[in-house]
Write an enzyme that holds these catalytic residues in place. Structure first.
Site, mmCIF file in Angstrom:
data_model
loop_
_atom_site.group_PDB
_atom_site.id
_atom_site.type_symbol
_atom_site.label_atom_id
_atom_site.label_comp_id
_atom_site.label_asym_id
_atom_site.label_seq_id
_atom_site.Cartn_x
_atom_site.Cartn_y
_atom_site.Cartn_z
ATOM 1 N N ASP A 71 0.811 -1.315 0.145
ATOM 2 C CA ASP A 71 -0.023 0.088 -0.007
ATOM 3 C C ASP A 71 0.816 1.338 0.004
ATOM 4 O O ASP A 71 0.483 2.245 -0.633
ATOM 5 C CB ASP A 71 -0.868 0.036 1.073
ATOM 6 C CG ASP A 71 -0.346 -0.126 2.500
ATOM 7 O OD1 ASP A 71 0.951 -0.633 2.587
ATOM 8 O OD2 ASP A 71 -0.851 0.389 3.566
ATOM 9 N N GLU A 130 -2.752 8.804 -0.821
ATOM 10 C CA GLU A 130 -3.565 7.830 -0.396
ATOM 11 C C GLU A 130 -4.956 8.653 -0.370
ATOM 12 O O GLU A 130 -5.890 8.120 -0.693
ATOM 13 C CB GLU A 130 -3.191 7.325 0.892
ATOM 14 C CG GLU A 130 -4.055 6.528 1.509
ATOM 15 C CD GLU A 130 -3.829 6.195 3.026
ATOM 16 O OE1 GLU A 130 -4.061 5.145 3.513
ATOM 17 O OE2 GLU A 130 -2.810 6.571 3.698
ATOM 18 N N HIS A 149 0.785 6.127 -2.608
ATOM 19 C CA HIS A 149 -0.193 4.991 -2.721
ATOM 20 C C HIS A 149 -0.659 4.770 -4.270
ATOM 21 O O HIS A 149 -1.326 5.763 -4.711
ATOM 22 C CB HIS A 149 -1.702 5.265 -1.869
ATOM 23 C CG HIS A 149 -1.598 4.628 -0.563
ATOM 24 N ND1 HIS A 149 -0.778 4.786 0.425
ATOM 25 C CD2 HIS A 149 -2.641 3.764 -0.173
ATOM 26 C CE1 HIS A 149 -1.258 4.023 1.516
ATOM 27 N NE2 HIS A 149 -2.332 3.345 0.965
ATOM 28 N N ARG A 154 5.582 4.228 6.046
ATOM 29 C CA ARG A 154 4.921 4.249 7.426
ATOM 30 C C ARG A 154 5.102 2.730 7.853
ATOM 31 O O ARG A 154 5.738 1.845 7.290
ATOM 32 C CB ARG A 154 3.765 4.754 7.676
ATOM 33 C CG ARG A 154 2.446 4.035 6.933
ATOM 34 C CD ARG A 154 1.149 4.664 6.969
ATOM 35 N NE ARG A 154 0.000 3.962 6.268
ATOM 36 C CZ ARG A 154 -0.869 4.425 5.761
ATOM 37 N NH1 ARG A 154 -1.159 5.708 5.388
ATOM 38 N NH2 ARG A 154 -1.876 3.656 5.000
ATOM 39 N N ASP A 155 4.704 2.622 9.272
ATOM 40 C CA ASP A 155 4.898 1.362 9.793
ATOM 41 C C ASP A 155 3.733 0.455 9.310
ATOM 42 O O ASP A 155 2.925 -0.071 9.862
ATOM 43 C CB ASP A 155 4.619 1.371 11.434
ATOM 44 C CG ASP A 155 3.460 2.171 11.953
ATOM 45 O OD1 ASP A 155 2.592 2.838 11.083
ATOM 46 O OD2 ASP A 155 3.361 2.345 12.935
ATOM 47 N N GLU A 156 3.922 0.180 8.058
ATOM 48 C CA GLU A 156 2.619 -0.695 7.229
ATOM 49 C C GLU A 156 3.294 -1.399 6.372
ATOM 50 O O GLU A 156 3.810 -2.727 6.428
ATOM 51 C CB GLU A 156 1.404 0.266 6.948
ATOM 52 C CG GLU A 156 0.023 -0.583 6.674
ATOM 53 C CD GLU A 156 -1.104 0.171 6.504
ATOM 54 O OE1 GLU A 156 -1.957 -0.160 6.190
ATOM 55 O OE2 GLU A 156 -0.963 1.284 6.874
#
Length: 899
Positions: free
Chosen positions: A462, A744, A773, A466-468
């Protein structure tokens, strides 16, 4: 050569084998794997070829062999994409050559140059065992090494390796491969890929050294916003085997074992999210080269892992896709670095400083209004690389086993002499080009391509910052067609789709992220939030394989994924009540711009309608796949399911849903609405778009469909009104705000430059704001199909039949695009001057083109200087002239749509 009586086997309508067509030639032959990939699966090999001739291919032959050669009988066919290779499965490590020749009605071409395929070895034949050390999670990167001697110069050498963690291979002080973060992220519990590389040029007679850096990576490093570690295991391991054949005939094998030794060095920690901590004072100089004294190092330990999960890889890894000088600007106590492009990667810095000084590099996508870097949207990801310098003077700094999503960086602790941006991706082979009269569309195209690069780091994620950074399946299905146009990622998709299947539940439900690391909630609260089997996300199981098939033309992806597709549709059937899916949590038309603040799942369109529409669509795609590569009875049953669910969905929710942009687009594109209602729905959608002055009113699921719905209902005025809108929310608003990738959120940046907080209303939820994104970049598929006017077709996929459908507008009087198809380059270049439209069209050999031209009642069409009344156009370069073409008018005051 094996003797075969070819003349007896040859169909009588084909030319004699001795007859030569001087115009016919094979340009090149390839397999389904990336060029140069070694150690491929031993079965299932396919061949494709590009060719040229004055007349069409009517047959082909394939020559194959290693020690002994054989030739197939002539096969009457015009096919040249994804042809099953003849002969038995390859033997372990076998190198086999394949060549092709083809026939036209006039005779045969010469044989092509050989394409050489090298198979993987049997894992049971490896001497290597998985080894590691005792370093803790989020601790120092492990160093592993072994010295060995070659009695003579190497003739050939193969290095085979995989890692439970991420690894970097080194031989004699140099990197052994050009890949980063090997072996990439797969469902490690069930699939871990083994790579093979040719390292002959790195070895020499005498003493040599092989070494490995081994880090946490995705295997046991921090993943997800819940700060989880050790998702797959607590112990890292390396499996490495070097096989060398020397000029004197001797063979040397060096394999990981407890005779290897291990220690740590400069890299004190390496996190995908947080960056690296490097103390160059602890660097054991020369540790990866011959002659290093490793007597104080510790013996490596054998690590117990699931060797049954190891299999040959089918695609390449993460590579550097670009390097360029970044700009530097002194700003207070730090240096601000601007790469000029939002990327996934890192900075290579040359700094001047003092021994013991700490240099800190913090990364971000955008700047705050005061010029400082914006880090709030990174959430808990530190995205910071820190280095302690070992000596006075100049030092080159570059991280290992991390990457950042960023355009800007702040550097403190030393003077920055130079800064180089290093962009990495698994999408390393561009497939297409696009240009148009409006440079903002060209920038949008560039932004989308960069978002694909940045989010195709081993898997389709995605976001890269970031923390993803997870493989969200809803984003992937929305973008699959566009991704397959922009880059050659067929093998990438097939690899990831294998993990989609492996992560399906026992009932066939598909995960919302793949590989799946999300923990399902307590069963008593599943109705509130669940990630398995969600509409528009789980449907990646059917939508992505079909998009890959349509774009590249080989049915391999459908054959590979057919069982996965079946299980997904069966899971929807099993969940249905009275023929329809029940009301339950769905992501819905995620990030509808009109959704309540902080509640992106509360879209205007009914989530139940969306869920059941996707159910019908997936069943229809399954029926199509069954007809092609499966069972006719299954195809009929799937088609009946699709028709029944579509009819029930429309009857229950359709009229109300079609009032929304997403609802109308889904009704038209997924064939939910009955034929009698389609014109009315299209007209109403166009009126709504015009009333909104082209404002985007759709979220993740509706946005990829809405321009297609307008086009298919012949409302190009409104389609261009939406595409070219400059005010938010719109695609080009991001461009006017200086974006270099796709956002996003439509309103990530306000017109005054203020940054959206990305806050969610649910208690304890992290914020959600990314400037990289790709999902909304799915619009590029429409730009190729209708702005440029070149697209593949369902009936002859892979551009074997090209749909030529350019739609000029008052704002876009010219456009051009090219695609590198499996048959060869295809391109279109058109321009409107006054009342005339001139089109230059290149159709590759083996393809034809269907014309859907923007004609009016006054138009006269000429093809290559002759009147053209319709039909298909064969291969070659063509000139098409259209007088009085239909011109779309996107101006708000245009009134009725040009139809």
């Amino acid at each position: 050569m094996m003797k075969v009586d070819l003349e007896e086997d040859m169909p009588p309508q084909l030319p004699a084998l001795t007859l030569h067509d001087a115009s016919a030639r094979v340009i090149d032959v390839r397999t389904q794997y990336p060029d140069g990939l070694l150690g491929v699966p031993r079965s299932g090999l396919r061949l494709s070829w590009r060719a040229a001739a004055d007349t069409a291919q009517v047959a082909y032959q394939i020559r194959w062999g290693s020690q002994v050669s054989a030739v197939t009988p002539p096969i009457a066919s015009d096919a040249s994409i994804g042809i099953m290779a003849p002969g038995p499965d390859l033997g372990p490590g076998e190198r086999r050559r394949y060549a092709v020749r083809f026939a036209t009605a006039q005779g045969w071409s010469r044989w092509s140059d050989d394409v050489v395929v090298e198979a993987a070895v049997d894992l049971s034949a490896l001497d290597a065992v998985p080894i590691g050390g005792s370093e803790p999670t989020e601790g120092p990167v492990m160093l592993l090494r072994r010295s060995f001697t070659l009695p003579a110069a190497p003739l050939s050498a193969r290095l085979r390796a995989t890692f439970w963690g991420v690894g970097e291979l080194r031989i004699n002080g140099r990197r052994a491969t050009d890949e980063h973060l090997a072996p990439g992220w797969t469902n490690y519990r069930k699939r871990l890929v083994l790579g093979t590389w040719d390292v002959t040029d790195l070895l020499e007679s005498g003493e040599n050294a092989i070494a490995v850096l081994l880090g946490d990576g995705w295997y046991r490093g921090r993943l997800g916003w819940e700060n989880g570690t050790e998702q797959y295991g607590a112990e890292l391991a390396a499996l490495v085997q070097l096989e060398v054949e020397c000029l004197d005939g001797t063979r040397v094998r060096v394999a990981t074992s407890t005779e290897w030794v291990t220690s740590t060095g400069a890299i004190r920690s390496a996190s995908l999210y947080d960056g690296v901590e490097v103390d160059l004072q602890q660097d054991p100089t020369g540790w990866d080269a011959p002659g290093f004294d490793d007597s104080t190092w510790t013996a490596a330990e054998e690590v117990a892992v699931n060797m049954g999960a190891v299999e040959p890889r089918i695609t390449t890894g993460v590579r550097t896709v670009g390097e360029w000088a970044a700009t530097r600007k002194a700003r207070g106590a730090h240096t601000l670095i601007d790469t000029g492009q939002n990327i996934a990667g890192w900075l290579r810095l040359v700094v001047e400083g003092k021994a013991g000084a700490r240099v800190t590099v913090r990364h971000a996508e955008v700047l705050e209004s005061d010029g400082s870097i914006h880090t709030a949207s990174l959430r808990t990801a530190r995205a910071t690389d820190s280095y302690i310098l070992a000596h006075d003077g100049f030092t080159t700094l570059e991280p290992t086993f991390t990457f950042h999503g960023f355009q800007f960086a702040e550097v403190t602790g030393a003077a920055v002499v130079s800064a180089t941006a290093v962009a990495v991706s698994s999408a390393d082979l561009p497939r297409s080009t696009f240009s148009a009269a409006d440079p903002r569309l060209e920038q949008l195209h560039s932004n989308v391509a960069w978002s694909q690069r940045d989010n195709f780091v081993s898997l389709p994620t995605d976001c890269p910052q970031r923390d993803e950074r997870l493989g969200w399946t809803g984003d992937a299905q929305a973008f699959a067609a566009t991704a397959s146009t922009l880059f050659d990622v067929e093998s990438f998709w097939m690899s990831w789709l294998r993990d989609v299947e492996l992560d399906q539940d026992a009932d066939g439900s598909v995960a919302s992220v793949v590989p799946n690391i999300l923990n399902e909630p307590d069963p008593s609260t599943v109705g509130e939030w669940t990630t398995m089997g969600r509409a528009g996300w789980g449907d990646v199981a059917t939508i992505a394989p079909w998009a890959v098939y349509e774009s590249y033309g080989s049915d391999e992806v459908l054959i590979r994924q057919l069982d996965s597709m079946r299980r997904w549709v069966q899971s929807l059937e099993q969940r249905s009540v009275g023929g329809l899916l029940p009301t339950e949590f769905q992501f819905g038309d995620w990030l509808d711009p009109d959704a309540p603040a902080g509640e992106p799942w509360k879209a205007k369109v009914s989530a139940d309608y969306v869920a059941n529409a996707f159910f019908a669509h997936s069943a229809r795609l399954l029926a199509d796949a069954e007809r092609l590569v499966g069972d006719s009875g299954n195809a009929e049953r799937a088609a009946q399911i699709s028709e029944r669910v579509a009819r029930a969905t429309w009857n229950r929710w359709g009229s109300q849903a079609a009032e929304t942009g997403t609802g109308a687009a889904i009704a038209l594109e997924f064939q939910i609405a009955p034929e009698s209602a389609r014109t009315r729905i299209g007209d109403r959608l166009a009126r709504n778009v015009r009333r909104e002055r082209g404002r985007i009113t759709t979220g993740f699921l509706g946005t990829p469909l809405i321009l297609h719905a307008l086009a298919h209902s012949n409302h190009f005025d409104e389609a261009y009104l939406m595409l070219l809108r400059l005010e938010p929310p719109s695609w080009l608003y991001q461009v006017t705000m200086g974006a270099t990738s796709v956002w996003e959120r439509w309103d990530a940046l306000a017109p005054d430059g203020s940054i959206n907080s990305g806050a969610l209303a649910t208690e304890g939820s992290p914020s959600m704001l990314s400037f990289n994104h790709y999902a909304y970049g799915a619009v590029v598929d429409w730009m190729y199909r209708y702005v440029a006017g070149i697209a593949p077709t369902r009936d002859r996929p892979g551009y074997r039949r090209i749909l030529v459908a350019p739609r000029p507008s008052t704002e876009i009087p010219w456009a051009a695009a090219s695609i590198s198809t499996r048959l060869g380059p295809a391109s279109i270049d058109w321009r409107v001057t006054g009342s005339h439209m001139d089109i230059s069209l290149l159709v590759p050999f083996g393809a034809d083109a269907t014309m859907d031209l923007p004609v009016t009642g006054r138009s006269i069409v000429e093809l290559d200087g002759r009147p053209f009344s319709g039909g298909s156009v064969g291969p070659g370069q063509h000139r098409i002239a259209v007088s009085w073409p239909r011109i779309a008018d996107p101006s708000v005051s245009a009134g009725a749509s040009s139809r």
